[in-house]
Design an enzyme around this catalytic site. Structure first.
Site, PDB file in Angstrom:
ATOM      1  N   TYR A  53      82.626  31.285  17.765  1.00 24.84           N
ATOM      2  CA  TYR A  53      81.888  30.406  16.853  1.00 24.84           C
ATOM      3  C   TYR A  53      81.520  29.132  17.592  1.00 24.84           C
ATOM      4  O   TYR A  53      82.364  28.537  18.262  1.00 24.84           O
ATOM      5  CB  TYR A  53      82.745  30.045  15.625  1.00 24.84           C
ATOM      6  CG  TYR A  53      82.181  30.671  14.371  1.00 24.84           C
ATOM      7  CD1 TYR A  53      80.886  30.354  13.963  1.00 24.84           C
ATOM      8  CD2 TYR A  53      82.914  31.566  13.620  1.00 24.84           C
ATOM      9  CE1 TYR A  53      80.344  30.937  12.827  1.00 24.84           C
ATOM     10  CE2 TYR A  53      82.377  32.146  12.484  1.00 24.84           C
ATOM     11  CZ  TYR A  53      81.085  31.827  12.097  1.00 24.84           C
ATOM     12  OH  TYR A  53      80.549  32.403  10.993  1.00 24.84           O
ATOM     13  N   GLU A  55      79.070  26.478  16.183  1.00 23.36           N
ATOM     14  CA  GLU A  55      78.091  25.695  15.420  1.00 23.36           C
ATOM     15  C   GLU A  55      77.894  24.339  16.085  1.00 23.36           C
ATOM     16  O   GLU A  55      78.846  23.708  16.531  1.00 23.36           O
ATOM     17  CB  GLU A  55      78.570  25.524  13.971  1.00 23.36           C
ATOM     18  CG  GLU A  55      78.289  26.767  13.146  1.00 23.36           C
ATOM     19  CD  GLU A  55      79.011  26.786  11.822  1.00 23.36           C
ATOM     20  OE1 GLU A  55      80.085  26.167  11.725  1.00 23.36           O
ATOM     21  OE2 GLU A  55      78.507  27.431  10.890  1.00 23.36           O
ATOM     22  N   ASP A 199      52.693  30.072  17.265  1.00 28.18           N
ATOM     23  CA  ASP A 199      53.683  31.148  17.183  1.00 28.18           C
ATOM     24  C   ASP A 199      53.287  32.197  18.223  1.00 28.18           C
ATOM     25  O   ASP A 199      52.350  32.967  18.032  1.00 28.18           O
ATOM     26  CB  ASP A 199      53.674  31.746  15.767  1.00 28.18           C
ATOM     27  CG  ASP A 199      54.675  32.887  15.628  1.00 28.18           C
ATOM     28  OD1 ASP A 199      55.147  33.410  16.652  1.00 28.18           O
ATOM     29  OD2 ASP A 199      54.976  33.274  14.484  1.00 28.18           O
ATOM     30  N   THR A 225      59.548  35.034  19.461  1.00 24.07           N
ATOM     31  CA  THR A 225      60.648  35.982  19.583  1.00 24.07           C
ATOM     32  C   THR A 225      60.896  36.188  21.070  1.00 24.07           C
ATOM     33  O   THR A 225      60.076  35.811  21.913  1.00 24.07           O
ATOM     34  CB  THR A 225      60.307  37.347  18.950  1.00 24.07           C
ATOM     35  OG1 THR A 225      59.084  37.804  19.523  1.00 24.07           O
ATOM     36  CG2 THR A 225      60.145  37.248  17.452  1.00 24.07           C
ATOM     37  N   LYS A 228      59.582  40.948  22.515  1.00 29.09           N
ATOM     38  CA  LYS A 228      58.316  41.698  22.577  1.00 29.09           C
ATOM     39  C   LYS A 228      57.858  41.736  24.043  1.00 29.09           C
ATOM     40  O   LYS A 228      58.557  42.317  24.874  1.00 29.09           O
ATOM     41  CB  LYS A 228      57.303  41.081  21.616  1.00 29.09           C
ATOM     42  CG  LYS A 228      57.796  41.135  20.151  1.00 29.09           C
ATOM     43  CD  LYS A 228      56.769  40.635  19.175  1.00 29.09           C
ATOM     44  CE  LYS A 228      57.217  40.808  17.738  1.00 29.09           C
ATOM     45  NZ  LYS A 228      57.860  39.633  17.156  1.00 29.09           N
ATOM     46  N   ARG A 234      66.733  41.003  21.011  1.00 31.55           N
ATOM     47  CA  ARG A 234      66.113  40.680  19.726  1.00 31.55           C
ATOM     48  C   ARG A 234      66.538  39.265  19.323  1.00 31.55           C
ATOM     49  O   ARG A 234      67.728  38.995  19.174  1.00 31.55           O
ATOM     50  CB  ARG A 234      66.594  41.704  18.697  1.00 31.55           C
ATOM     51  CG  ARG A 234      65.949  41.664  17.360  1.00 31.55           C
ATOM     52  CD  ARG A 234      66.125  42.991  16.672  1.00 31.55           C
ATOM     53  NE  ARG A 234      65.339  43.994  17.379  1.00 31.55           N
ATOM     54  CZ  ARG A 234      64.039  44.237  17.163  1.00 31.55           C
ATOM     55  NH1 ARG A 234      63.391  43.555  16.257  1.00 31.55           N
ATOM     56  NH2 ARG A 234      63.400  45.153  17.849  1.00 31.55           N
TER      57      ARG A 234
HETATM   58  N1  DSN Z   1      57.227  42.996  12.956  1.00 32.96           N
HETATM   59  C1  DSN Z   1      56.569  42.298  14.028  1.00 32.96           C
HETATM   60  C2  DSN Z   1      55.437  43.082  14.589  1.00 32.96           C
HETATM   61  O1  DSN Z   1      55.532  44.282  14.608  1.00 32.96           O
HETATM   62  O2  DSN Z   1      54.474  42.500  15.032  1.00 32.96           O
HETATM   63  C3  DSN Z   1      56.150  40.945  13.618  1.00 32.96           C
HETATM   64  O3  DSN Z   1      57.214  40.315  13.020  1.00 32.96           O
END
Ligand code: DSN
Length: 416
Positions: A53, A55, A199, A225, A228, A234
């Site tokens: 933990y 925080e 974003d 994120t 990707k 993730r």
């Molecule tokens: N679910 C993601 C995507 O497939 O683009 C976006 O959050």
């Protein structure tokens, strides 16, 4: 895959994990938001750091025993700043949406006006969709793409910004195949006195690898994120060059919207940032762009139409209406042949998002697997063949065999 302890202790879950490995191995992965992490990233995620933990922030925690995880998080922050060329990073966001929640909390009040891209035209739920917290709490106005070009028309964005005077403008998308003009968004945001939130969830890897312009000279906050095109675990993170905003972002994450950070995931983020800092990552991004051109060529040669006429990034959005098949049907059909993609609304779609007239096809995962341009073009042709000859079992078998050959040439996780 070893899973030595899991197999003994929980064979049910061990079997399912192995089943998912086999599924990933046995399909060509074209979901534009997915990728295959490296084994070092995987090891960091499956580590004892999960037990801790922490925080707070490095050096200012609410728990004892944090000196090791302080170092982990500091390394992750420093690498994120180096990778994206910025001064401040928060690497605790559990996901892209969590990062966006923090960005809203740091900039706007409930009821304030926000201008973001419509989900129906390629935006994201958290950019103001009515069913999402963003659409429920804020007064959201949407821009989309023009009917003629199927690209974002910056004049329309400017007109909407001047008419509605938003406190924040969001640029970023989940199914937009074209370069985002961050400079133009920055100019408009300045003109109307709005914060600019970029974003970059989908294109973060491309930006890090120099294959898409960076928003950082123009955006007040970037959210993203890690999993990707960036090819990390993730998770999410936020970037800024503004000290006051950075302080507000940190507070918006904790205590504003999250509790304890996932230290094992933060360690894995640090590993993936280091991987993205290496020259081979820039080459990987170049190959993603080449593969997207090639798969797009294969699909259009086969008779399919690409929304906006092509792609500048890692994905193509295919308009399936000329083939008289819905996205839902195409997704199922391709899955049966070992190709995983997702149905997707196209701009001005007449079908519901659950059915959709489009297919989103991304190349980041297949590029990680080692697919070349020739092979990507072949995959594009196979998609078109499968779709246009969907009642022909001989063609279906030929497509399936070709997919198997391509997969066999590029084994996934042979070490596991
Ligand atoms: N679910 C993601 C995507 O497939 O683009 C976006 O959050």
């Amino acid at each position: 895959m070893a899973l030595e302890y899991l197999r003994k202790n929980d064979p049910t879950i061990a079997k399912l994990v192995h089943g998912e490995l086999e599924r990933q191995r046995n399909c060509i992965e074209l979901i534009a938001s997915e990728n295959f992490i490296s084994l070092p990233v995987m090891e960091a995620m499956g580590s004892v750091l999960s037990n801790k933990y922490a925080e707070g922030l490095p050096g200012a925690r609410y728990y004892g025993g944090c000196h090791v995880v302080d170092d982990v998080e500091t390394v992750a922050i420093n690498r994120a700043c180096e990778l994206f060329g910025c001064k401040f990073a928060n690497v605790q966001a559990h996901s892209g949406v969590s990062a966006n929640i923090a960005a809203y909390l740091a900039t706007v009040q409930p009821g304030d006006t926000v201008l973001g891209m419509s989900l129906a035209h390629g935006g994201h739920l958290s950019h103001g969709a009515g069913v999402n917290f963003s659409g429920m709490l804020y007064n959201v106005v949407h821009y989309g793409v023009s009917r003629e070009t199927e690209t974002i028309d910056m004049n329309t964005v400017e007109q909407l910004a001047k008419k509605f005077r938003p406190k924040m403008i969001i640029v970023g998308a989940s199914s937009y195949p074209r370069t985002l003009d961050f400079a133009a968004f920055g100019r408009i945001a300045q003109e109307v006195g709005a914060y600019l939130l970029a974003d970059i969830a989908h294109i973060a890897g491309l930006i890090a690898g120099g294959a898409h312009p960076s928003p950082l000279p123009f955006a007040d906050i970037c959210t993203s994120t890690t999993h990707k095109t960036l090819r990390g675990p993730r998770g999410g993170f936020l970037l800024s060059n503004d000290e006051e905003l950075a302080r507000r972002i940190d507070k918006a994450i904790f205590p504003g919207s999250q509790g304890g950070p996932l230290m094992h995931v933060i360690a894995a983020k640090a590993v993936s940032f280091a991987e993205a800092l290496r020259p081979e990552f820039a080459r990987y991004c170049e190959q993603i762009l080449k593969n997207t051109q090639a798969i797009g060529r294969g699909m259009t040669d086969g008779g399919l139409r690409l929304v906006s006429g092509g792609s500048d990034n890692h994905l193509c959005l295919v308009d399936l209406t000329p083939a008289s098949i819905t996205g839902q049907e195409a997704e199922r059909l391709l899955e049966g042949m070992g190709i995983t993609a997702n149905k997707n609304a196209i701009p001005f779609d007449t079908l519901s998002p659950n059915v959709a007239s489009g297919l989103r096809v991304g190349t980041a995962a297949m590029t990680t697997r080692g697919f070349t341009e020739d092979e990507s073009e072949q995959v594009g042709k196979l998609i078109a063949q499968a779709i246009f000859n969907r009642s022909d079992v001989v063609v279906a078998q030929k497509v399936r065999n070709a997919v198997m050959d391509l997969l066999a040439a590029h084994p996934l996780y042979p070490e596991l």
